[in-house]
Design an enzyme around this catalytic site. Structure first.
Site, PDB file in Angstrom:
ATOM      1  N   TYR A  88      40.342  39.706  48.768  1.00  0.00           N
ATOM      2  CA  TYR A  88      40.407  39.466  47.385  1.00  0.00           C
ATOM      3  C   TYR A  88      41.736  39.245  46.788  1.00  0.00           C
ATOM      4  O   TYR A  88      41.950  39.794  45.524  1.00  0.00           O
ATOM      5  CB  TYR A  88      39.464  40.255  46.370  1.00  0.00           C
ATOM      6  CG  TYR A  88      39.335  41.705  46.814  1.00  0.00           C
ATOM      7  CD1 TYR A  88      40.262  42.455  46.703  1.00  0.00           C
ATOM      8  CD2 TYR A  88      38.185  42.209  47.403  1.00  0.00           C
ATOM      9  CE1 TYR A  88      40.473  43.931  46.804  1.00  0.00           C
ATOM     10  CE2 TYR A  88      37.940  43.508  47.613  1.00  0.00           C
ATOM     11  CZ  TYR A  88      38.859  44.380  47.334  1.00  0.00           C
ATOM     12  OH  TYR A  88      38.778  45.793  47.861  1.00  0.00           O
ATOM     13  N   TYR A 127      40.338  51.945  50.669  1.00  0.00           N
ATOM     14  CA  TYR A 127      39.515  50.842  51.256  1.00  0.00           C
ATOM     15  C   TYR A 127      40.231  50.026  52.193  1.00  0.00           C
ATOM     16  O   TYR A 127      40.215  48.836  52.305  1.00  0.00           O
ATOM     17  CB  TYR A 127      39.408  49.821  49.960  1.00  0.00           C
ATOM     18  CG  TYR A 127      38.465  50.562  48.922  1.00  0.00           C
ATOM     19  CD1 TYR A 127      37.249  50.657  49.291  1.00  0.00           C
ATOM     20  CD2 TYR A 127      39.122  50.951  47.751  1.00  0.00           C
ATOM     21  CE1 TYR A 127      36.185  51.354  48.005  1.00  0.00           C
ATOM     22  CE2 TYR A 127      38.279  51.665  46.720  1.00  0.00           C
ATOM     23  CZ  TYR A 127      36.844  51.846  46.856  1.00  0.00           C
ATOM     24  OH  TYR A 127      36.296  52.417  45.940  1.00  0.00           O
ATOM     25  N   GLY A 164      36.779  53.682  39.210  1.00  0.00           N
ATOM     26  CA  GLY A 164      37.473  52.286  38.741  1.00  0.00           C
ATOM     27  C   GLY A 164      38.579  52.324  38.138  1.00  0.00           C
ATOM     28  O   GLY A 164      39.469  51.414  37.569  1.00  0.00           O
ATOM     29  N   GLU A 216      33.955  59.346  38.776  1.00  0.00           N
ATOM     30  CA  GLU A 216      33.835  59.032  40.326  1.00  0.00           C
ATOM     31  C   GLU A 216      35.202  58.349  40.841  1.00  0.00           C
ATOM     32  O   GLU A 216      34.956  57.094  41.112  1.00  0.00           O
ATOM     33  CB  GLU A 216      32.616  58.482  40.565  1.00  0.00           C
ATOM     34  CG  GLU A 216      31.374  58.958  40.149  1.00  0.00           C
ATOM     35  CD  GLU A 216      30.022  57.940  40.493  1.00  0.00           C
ATOM     36  OE1 GLU A 216      28.913  58.401  40.602  1.00  0.00           O
ATOM     37  OE2 GLU A 216      30.235  56.834  40.133  1.00  0.00           O
ATOM     38  N   PRO A 217      36.147  58.866  40.742  1.00  0.00           N
ATOM     39  CA  PRO A 217      37.336  58.197  41.116  1.00  0.00           C
ATOM     40  C   PRO A 217      37.412  58.080  42.808  1.00  0.00           C
ATOM     41  O   PRO A 217      36.898  58.906  43.499  1.00  0.00           O
ATOM     42  CB  PRO A 217      38.350  59.208  40.952  1.00  0.00           C
ATOM     43  CG  PRO A 217      37.933  60.426  40.715  1.00  0.00           C
ATOM     44  CD  PRO A 217      36.485  60.349  40.421  1.00  0.00           C
ATOM     45  N   GLY A 218      37.702  56.651  43.252  1.00  0.00           N
ATOM     46  CA  GLY A 218      37.899  56.644  44.749  1.00  0.00           C
ATOM     47  C   GLY A 218      39.174  56.128  44.536  1.00  0.00           C
ATOM     48  O   GLY A 218      40.087  56.997  45.298  1.00  0.00           O
ATOM     49  N   ARG A 219      39.595  54.822  44.679  1.00  0.00           N
ATOM     50  CA  ARG A 219      40.731  54.341  44.738  1.00  0.00           C
ATOM     51  C   ARG A 219      42.151  55.434  44.126  1.00  0.00           C
ATOM     52  O   ARG A 219      43.135  55.703  44.488  1.00  0.00           O
ATOM     53  CB  ARG A 219      41.038  53.109  44.271  1.00  0.00           C
ATOM     54  CG  ARG A 219      42.421  52.363  44.380  1.00  0.00           C
ATOM     55  CD  ARG A 219      42.576  51.301  43.444  1.00  0.00           C
ATOM     56  NE  ARG A 219      41.164  50.374  43.436  1.00  0.00           N
ATOM     57  CZ  ARG A 219      40.891  49.653  44.572  1.00  0.00           C
ATOM     58  NH1 ARG A 219      41.548  49.288  45.417  1.00  0.00           N
ATOM     59  NH2 ARG A 219      39.627  48.899  44.366  1.00  0.00           N
ATOM     60  N   CYS A 228      43.725  36.317  64.248  1.00  0.00           N
ATOM     61  CA  CYS A 228      43.680  34.984  64.604  1.00  0.00           C
ATOM     62  C   CYS A 228      42.825  34.421  63.253  1.00  0.00           C
ATOM     63  O   CYS A 228      41.825  33.741  63.314  1.00  0.00           O
ATOM     64  CB  CYS A 228      43.048  34.640  65.934  1.00  0.00           C
ATOM     65  SG  CYS A 228      43.952  34.932  67.164  1.00  0.00           S
TER      66      CYS A 228
END
Ligand SMILES: *Cc1c(COP(=O)(O)O)cnc(C)c1O
Length: 434
Positions: free
Chosen positions: A332, A388, A246, A288-291, A359
């Site tokens: 978001y 993501y 996060g 736990e890095p993702g981004r 569309c």
């Protein structure tokens, strides 16, 4: 500070020494472009700074942010671990050659098939998310006569200041067991007494895109205090703890950047002090890095098509992709910036909205960005879009998923092919009159 390897070559952007015009010609647009050198530096920053003399550390990449054989193959060359949230993500990690013992399994509703697959493949760690899941896992292990190492996911009630959809630690969150839930103690007691499940400790993940280090310090303080209480309650030594991911990462050019190395070194100190304060037996600390691992290295390149003035609002400039390759602005409100990659030397005077070609009215990639007057066939690049995006991509409007290419030192490496017409109907079954 970690920087993209962007260069202005007579007005044309090159990434990792490769001109984006050449990349667009070779692989078509939209195109995901990853700066391989920056990714390597980011990995090294995590591994080099999340280090302690007091405990072992684990940097666990959250593969849901972006996973395929190429990127996991690159990462497995480093001392890294991998977090998966479905049996399919585990399959991809194993297919990339990741050792099973380096895979951790997460998720709020792991199915029987998924748990069974994870146990059969002997993956390293299962993070138990609920009482229900504990019973399911226990049943399976009894049937298979196997043992696993596990963490229990705790929801520490840390309220972050990000979008509701990327907060995970509210009292009504669908993830983990709440720290104030009285039934949790019974659950921990049961797991601790279970010979088939080796409960190493606790896990929490407070949300995503959290830029204020204070929230992680609060999390560490709550979770380690909790570990101490549970040690006492069950006369049991917990050796592991995992604080999830996060960590914020810039997504628009104007965003302030987190100094990752400094943040990690401080975080380690905070954890060391807390472990010493509570006199804990913890020997292994994970994040736990993702981004923050992958976002900055990735850009998405589009070609400009039509432009349009509307009666209200900024003029629109349309690109040949949109929410099918990056759904985050529509989902978001993620804020990105954009540049015209073949007009770097022209002045950016007017503001535009960058719209996709799908569309849906909500298919706007950037709400407000100054660009040098965009024309058909210009190349528009959205930087800091590596997380993501591909992993949330879809075939909406039957658009093919774009190619993914890595660039470094003047060379480009195809990582994922662009889908073809045929790929779009490969699983379809033709109607036949019976
Ligand atoms: C998604 C997720 C992460 C990664 O989050 P980022 O915001 O991408 O760093 C880490 N741990 C768990 C359990 C997750 O679900």
């Amino acid at each position: 500070m970690l920087k993209n390897n962007f260069e202005n070559q007579e007005g044309i952007l090159s990434i990792g020494g490769v001109s984006v015009e050449d990349l667009a010609d070779k692989y078509q647009t939209p195109l995901y472009i990853y700066d391989q050198k920056l990714l390597k530096e980011t990995i090294e920053t995590f591994i080099g700074n999340f280090k302690s003399q007091v405990f072992d550390t684990e940097v666990v990449y959250a593969t849901k942010a972006f996973s395929n054989l190429y990127v996991l193959g690159l990462m497995k060359g480093y001392d890294m671990y991998f977090d998966c949230v479905s049996k399919e993500e585990i399959f991809v990690a194993l297919s990339a050659g990741v050792e099973a013992q380096r895979i951790h399994f997460h998720g709020n509703n792991k199915t029987r098939e998924e748990l069974s697959y994870a146990v059969d493949k002997e993956i390293g760690l299962i993070i138990i998310d609920s009482l229900d899941e504990y019973h399911l896992l226990d049943e399976l292990l009894a049937e298979k006569n196997k043992k696993v190492d596990a963490l229990l996911r705790i929801n520490p009630d840390v309220k972050t200041d990000t979008h509701k959809f990327i907060q995970t630690s509210n009292a009504d969150s669908k993830f983990g067991v709440n720290i104030r839930d009285g039934a949790m103690r019974d659950l921990i007691g049961e797991i601790v007494g279970n010979p088939r499940i080796n409960l190493l400790g606790f896990h929490a993940h407070i949300g995503s895109q959290v830029k204020n280090a204070g929230f992680f310090e609060e999390e560490a303080s709550i979770l380690l205090d909790f570990t101490r209480q549970m040690e006492k309650a069950f006369n049991y030594k917990f050796t592991h703890i995992n604080f999830g991911g996060g960590f914020g990462s810039k997504e628009s050019i104007e965003d302030e950047d987190l100094d990752l190395g400094e943040f990690l070194r401080n975080f380690v100190k905070v954890i060391e002090n807390l472990i010493s304060k509570h006199d804990l037996a913890i020997t292994n600390v994970g994040i736990e890095p993702g981004r923050s691992m992958i976002s900055k290295a990735g850009s998405i390149l589009y070609r400009v098509g039509s432009r349009k003035k509307t009666l209200e609002g900024l003029p629109l400039v349309f690109v040949d992709g949109g929410m099918s390759d990056n759904i985050r602005p529509s989902l978001y409100g993620a804020k990105y910036s954009a540049i015209i990659a073949n007009k770097l030397n022209e002045e950016t005077t007017k503001a535009y909205r960058v719209g996709g070609k799908l569309c849906e009215s909500g298919d706007i990639l950037v709400e407000d960005v100054k660009l040098p007057s965009p024309e058909r066939d210009d190349l528009l690049l959205i930087p800091y879009a590596g997380a993501y995006t591909y992993s949330m991509s879809s075939n909406y409007n039957k658009l093919p998923r774009p190619a993914v290419v890595f660039v470094e030192d003047g060379r480009d490496y195809l990582a994922v092919k662009r889908q073809s017409f045929k790929d779009l109907i490969i699983n379809d079954v033709k109607f036949e009159e019976k």
